[in-house]
Write a protein that holds these residues in place. Structure first.
Motif, PDB file in Angstrom:
ATOM      1  N   ARG A 138      31.618  42.976  45.976  1.00 36.40           N
ATOM      2  CA  ARG A 138      31.975  42.110  44.842  1.00 36.40           C
ATOM      3  C   ARG A 138      32.224  42.958  43.603  1.00 36.40           C
ATOM      4  NH1 ARG A 138      27.735  37.187  44.379  1.00 36.40           N
ATOM      5  NH2 ARG A 138      29.032  36.725  42.584  1.00 36.40           N
ATOM      6  N   TYR A 141      30.800  42.858  36.422  1.00 40.31           N
ATOM      7  CA  TYR A 141      31.312  43.166  35.081  1.00 40.31           C
ATOM      8  C   TYR A 141      30.240  43.030  34.012  1.00 40.31           C
ATOM      9  CZ  TYR A 141      32.377  38.281  36.116  1.00 40.31           C
ATOM     10  OH  TYR A 141      32.316  36.991  36.550  1.00 40.31           O
ATOM     11  N   LEU A 142      29.048  43.436  34.406  1.00 42.26           N
ATOM     12  CA  LEU A 142      28.000  43.668  33.421  1.00 42.26           C
ATOM     13  C   LEU A 142      27.878  45.181  33.272  1.00 42.26           C
ATOM     14  CD1 LEU A 142      25.191  41.141  34.383  1.00 42.26           C
ATOM     15  CD2 LEU A 142      26.416  41.219  32.225  1.00 42.26           C
ATOM     16  N   PRO A 143      27.429  45.656  32.117  1.00 43.03           N
ATOM     17  CA  PRO A 143      27.320  47.112  31.943  1.00 43.03           C
ATOM     18  C   PRO A 143      26.108  47.669  32.683  1.00 43.03           C
ATOM     19  CG  PRO A 143      26.548  45.989  29.986  1.00 43.03           C
ATOM     20  CD  PRO A 143      27.054  44.914  30.896  1.00 43.03           C
ATOM     21  N   ILE A 180      20.344  51.109  28.122  1.00 41.38           N
ATOM     22  CA  ILE A 180      21.294  50.552  27.163  1.00 41.38           C
ATOM     23  C   ILE A 180      20.526  50.270  25.878  1.00 41.38           C
ATOM     24  CG2 ILE A 180      22.730  48.542  26.653  1.00 41.38           C
ATOM     25  CD1 ILE A 180      23.397  48.446  29.668  1.00 41.38           C
ATOM     26  N   TYR A 183      24.715  46.771  22.545  1.00 42.57           N
ATOM     27  CA  TYR A 183      26.097  46.551  22.981  1.00 42.57           C
ATOM     28  C   TYR A 183      26.754  45.430  22.193  1.00 42.57           C
ATOM     29  CZ  TYR A 183      23.929  42.863  25.894  1.00 42.57           C
ATOM     30  OH  TYR A 183      23.204  41.784  26.325  1.00 42.57           O
ATOM     31  N   LEU A 185      29.948  43.405  23.627  1.00 40.01           N
ATOM     32  CA  LEU A 185      30.899  43.409  24.744  1.00 40.01           C
ATOM     33  C   LEU A 185      31.429  42.004  24.998  1.00 40.01           C
ATOM     34  CD1 LEU A 185      28.789  45.558  27.260  1.00 40.01           C
ATOM     35  CD2 LEU A 185      30.835  46.342  26.055  1.00 40.01           C
ATOM     36  N   HIS A 186      32.647  41.932  25.466  1.00 38.13           N
ATOM     37  CA  HIS A 186      33.172  40.642  25.910  1.00 38.13           C
ATOM     38  C   HIS A 186      33.947  40.852  27.196  1.00 38.13           C
ATOM     39  CE1 HIS A 186      36.553  42.307  23.598  1.00 38.13           C
ATOM     40  NE2 HIS A 186      37.315  41.659  24.453  1.00 38.13           N
ATOM     41  N   THR A 187      34.020  39.805  27.992  1.00 36.28           N
ATOM     42  CA  THR A 187      34.794  39.911  29.236  1.00 36.28           C
ATOM     43  C   THR A 187      36.256  39.584  28.962  1.00 36.28           C
ATOM     44  OG1 THR A 187      34.080  37.654  29.709  1.00 36.28           O
ATOM     45  CG2 THR A 187      32.918  39.414  30.848  1.00 36.28           C
ATOM     46  N   MET A 198      37.905  40.433  36.554  1.00 30.37           N
ATOM     47  CA  MET A 198      37.242  40.317  35.268  1.00 30.37           C
ATOM     48  C   MET A 198      36.679  41.692  34.931  1.00 30.37           C
ATOM     49  SD  MET A 198      36.774  37.765  33.219  1.00 30.37           S
ATOM     50  CE  MET A 198      36.228  36.153  33.742  1.00 30.37           C
ATOM     51  N   PHE A 200      34.741  44.104  31.419  1.00 28.02           N
ATOM     52  CA  PHE A 200      34.184  44.018  30.059  1.00 28.02           C
ATOM     53  C   PHE A 200      34.785  45.095  29.159  1.00 28.02           C
ATOM     54  CE2 PHE A 200      31.316  47.690  30.176  1.00 28.02           C
ATOM     55  CZ  PHE A 200      31.000  47.820  31.530  1.00 28.02           C
TER      56      PHE A 200
END
Lengths: 256, 256
Positions: A138, A141-143, A180, A183, A185-187, A198, A200
């Motif tokens: 999969r 799209y998270l850092p 981290i 942050y 961030l946006h998708t 998708m 980020f």
């Protein structure tokens, strides 16, 4: 490793998000056919690209990891007769090349960064184009720092160590000592032909609290990342990143 | 469950981020001492609060889960003689109360949402104040869905089922069928006395692709979340959230 940057004026059009895909197609049409075939056969692409859309300018950036391939890209991008970029899919838009520049990063420089630098361990990463990681079938799209550094270590080892496995203990050590710190961030959906991924974008601050050697290694990977891209589909325009603090230091605007 | 909202005009001052902490202290000074003692003894706080700072208005929101406690909070917040809020720590600022409103959410309503609603499975969550989760002794400030729903299930079960364990299989099912579909989030430091916690704020879209029952359950938890808060330190102003799409539906501005 070589980075080619074509900077164009941005007219007031709202630009299509697929512009990285169009730029990839434009480039593939102009490269020697046997090179393009080679790209399709390998597991790791020896180049990556991204398009950075600013307020007044659009930058087309191509990174070539394998120096022996750089001249094929330079022939296309830096030929004086090529004064503008025009894509079939964007019929009414012409990107007039205002400026060309290139950056080189050698393995020797990377070694020097690793052995001699004194990285402070705090890294401000600008994620320029949508970034995603393929993990367990999969896209994520998270850092996720494990996926982030795993992607970089894989590429670094592939190109510079000639091996396709990574030192998992070292990756564990990075994950244990690095976190981290903040942050914004946006998708964004990144359309690839008729599908989309998708990813980020934005800013990511990473703090490493390990030994000086570990900090230097993390810094080396992040500097390498500017030339390799991070995560999935970097040859189609995703995963373009830049280390911010370093840029600021270099231009004498160091903060703190 | 009862939600009390005091809306005040915002003067042009830049507001201190600790305002949720100040509001908590203000409230604790005014509540009966035995109630405050009770809060300190329990594991789960029967109230939560947050301060939402908008462009022109500041809203002070207090959620009381246990209905039997609501009158003690109402006596303070809705007494006609209390026309403004003033905190010791912000000497020059007076928040004049412009409007008072309250919302009630009963367990019956929550049951109806679970049994009779037809949730579409897509939830647009506004994270109003910094949100973080305590996990394995550390605070996490990425939008981790497992920690997110675990926090809600724990609180729901504590208050409505009278038990402090959750159905892990159900949580697994939520995690399996639910994913983050997009986000625009940034971290913010939340100062608590002399320490600080990091948390995330912004927007989070969650998509559930499970059965209708699972979608309804997730929706019920998210509606509950508006009254319970999510994650750590909700009684000190963190973890305030709002379900966006539902608000839009209710006001007739339904989007798809």
């Amino acid at each position: 490793m070589q980075q080619f940057i074509l900077t164009c004026e941005k007219k007031d059009q709202r630009l299509n998000r697929k512009i990285g895909i169009f730029f990839n197609a434009w480039l593939m049409e102009r490269l020697p056919a046997q090179l393009v075939d080679m790209f399709h056969q390998g597991n790791e692409n020896p180049f990556s690209l991204y398009v950075e859309v600013g307020r007044e300018r659009v930058s087309f950036v191509v990174n070539v990891i394998d120096d022996s391939l750089a001249s094929a890209f330079r022939d296309i991008l830096f030929t004086p007769t090529m004064t503008s970029l025009k894509f079939k899919q964007l019929k009414d838009i012409v990107f007039k090349v205002a400026e060309r520049s290139e950056r080189h990063l050698s393995q020797t420089t990377l070694s020097r960064i690793f052995y001699q630098d004194e990285a402070n361990g705090r890294f401000n990463i600008q994620v320029i184009t949508p970034t995603a990681f393929k993990s367990q079938g999969r896209y994520q799209y998270l850092p996720d720092l494990r996926l982030f550094f795993q992607s970089l270590m894989r590429q670094y080892n592939h190109w510079f160590e000639g091996q396709d496995h990574i030192d998992v203990e070292l990756l564990d050590e990075i994950c244990k000592r690095t976190q981290i710190a903040g942050y914004r961030l946006h998708t964004e959906r990144y359309e690839i032909h008729n599908a989309f991924l998708m990813g980020f974008c934005g800013n990511l601050v990473v703090q490493c609290r390990g030994t000086q050697t570990l900090k230097n290694y993390v810094q080396m990977l992040l500097i390498f990342a500017e030339f390799s891209g991070v995560g999935a589909k970097t040859s189609l325009g995703m995963g373009g990143i830049r280390l911010r603090e370093r840029d600021e230091k270099q231009s004498g605007k160091k903060k703190d």
